[in-house]
Design an enzyme around this catalytic site. Sequence first.
Site, PDB file in Angstrom:
ATOM      1  NE  ARG A  10      -0.622  -0.214   5.067  1.00 33.34           N
ATOM      2  CZ  ARG A  10      -0.942   0.390   6.194  1.00 33.34           C
ATOM      3  NH1 ARG A  10      -1.823   1.212   6.191  1.00 33.34           N
ATOM      4  NH2 ARG A  10      -0.101   0.027   7.064  1.00 33.34           N
ATOM      5  CD  GLU A  58     -15.900   3.127   0.841  1.00 31.25           C
ATOM      6  OE1 GLU A  58     -15.048   2.841   1.669  1.00 31.25           O
ATOM      7  OE2 GLU A  58     -17.187   3.068   1.278  1.00 31.25           O
ATOM      8  CG  PHE A  83     -15.350  -0.945   3.106  1.00 31.32           C
ATOM      9  CD1 PHE A  83     -16.259  -1.749   3.637  1.00 31.32           C
ATOM     10  CD2 PHE A  83     -14.301  -0.488   4.055  1.00 31.32           C
ATOM     11  CE1 PHE A  83     -16.164  -2.327   4.937  1.00 31.32           C
ATOM     12  CE2 PHE A  83     -14.153  -0.782   5.240  1.00 31.32           C
ATOM     13  CZ  PHE A  83     -15.255  -1.724   5.630  1.00 31.32           C
ATOM     14  CG  HIS A 109      -6.183  -2.089   5.235  1.00 41.55           C
ATOM     15  ND1 HIS A 109      -5.282  -1.208   4.576  1.00 41.55           N
ATOM     16  CD2 HIS A 109      -5.859  -2.065   6.554  1.00 41.55           C
ATOM     17  CE1 HIS A 109      -4.965  -0.578   5.331  1.00 41.55           C
ATOM     18  NE2 HIS A 109      -4.955  -0.998   6.643  1.00 41.55           N
ATOM     19  CG  ASP A 117      -8.029  -3.390  10.787  1.00 37.73           C
ATOM     20  OD1 ASP A 117      -7.400  -2.877  11.730  1.00 37.73           O
ATOM     21  OD2 ASP A 117      -7.583  -2.692   9.677  1.00 37.73           O
ATOM     22  NE  ARG A 167      -2.992  -2.898   9.391  1.00 44.92           N
ATOM     23  CZ  ARG A 167      -3.503  -3.343  10.580  1.00 44.92           C
ATOM     24  NH1 ARG A 167      -4.316  -4.220  10.765  1.00 44.92           N
ATOM     25  NH2 ARG A 167      -3.332  -2.389  11.597  1.00 44.92           N
TER      26      ARG A 167
END
Length: 316
Positions: A10, A58, A83, A109, A117, A167
């Site tokens: 990322r 989104e 998302f 992620h 998470d 991530r």
Amino acid sequence: MAQVIKKATRESFGMALCELAKTNKDIIVFDADLAAATKTGIFKKEFPDRFFDCGIAEGNMVGVAAGMAAAGKIPVAASFAMFATGRAFEQIRNSVAYPHLNVKIAGSHAGISTGEDGATHQCLEDIGIMRTIPGMVILNPADHYEMMAATKAAIEYKGPVYIRLGRLAIDSFNDPDTYTFELGKGITLHEGNDVAVIATGLVVNEALKAVKELEAEGINARLINIHTIKPIDRDIIIKAAKETGRIITVEEHNVIGGLGDAVCDVVSAECPVKVTKIGVNDRFGYSGPALELLDKFGLTQPHIAKVVRDVVKEDK
């Protein structure tokens, strides 16, 4: 020997966008209130006038990106993979892919390595979701150098692209002095004819460690890095099937809908061989340290090596 860089893909993505935007004024970035996490914040700091925070919406973000693409810009729409591909599926399908607009969707992620998470954010379905959309290019780079090159290729490609971002910070293994990225072309990282291991994304390095370990034991496994899931490199897969007679796929994704299924589609039509899938076996993840989760779900060197040993033994 190339410098080993430990970095999450990322972050490499955010860095690449900044570099490309210095010479390409058409690149603009949208994010869904997650710029610090997706690392589009790197771009925001350098080009604040070309960055737009759409909030936690989104679907709207992708719709706006589609409009900007229709106006001639190169929009990048970023959010967590869950998302970006889940919440915004309809907009990606109807507003971006159907008119084949030049929008780049960045899903950060992704995979079990999202760690603490937890299950709701550990997207294990994104590749499968995006594979069903006609004309969608899907990229899943394996390290810092590959992500830098893949981002450049995505920006240069005219049409919709989904880029999977991780991530977890991981060590690079590619040599930037010799590495060449070609959209839709896999890379053979290790030669061997006993079995073919085909991997993608973060777990490619784990598979590389495993095949090197096995080589010392007299097992010669071929390792192929598939950074482009769609369009997939049919030639390299068919060649591996013909020359080894056995394939093992490795992915940080549900075994349904991802790399394993894509490889099976190719070999079942062209050169039927037995395929063993290493991935997340049709279940949700759970909260925990990323490295422990990868080990728990069998996505690390020891488990990959064990599966290869078992397959080779079974075939003898």
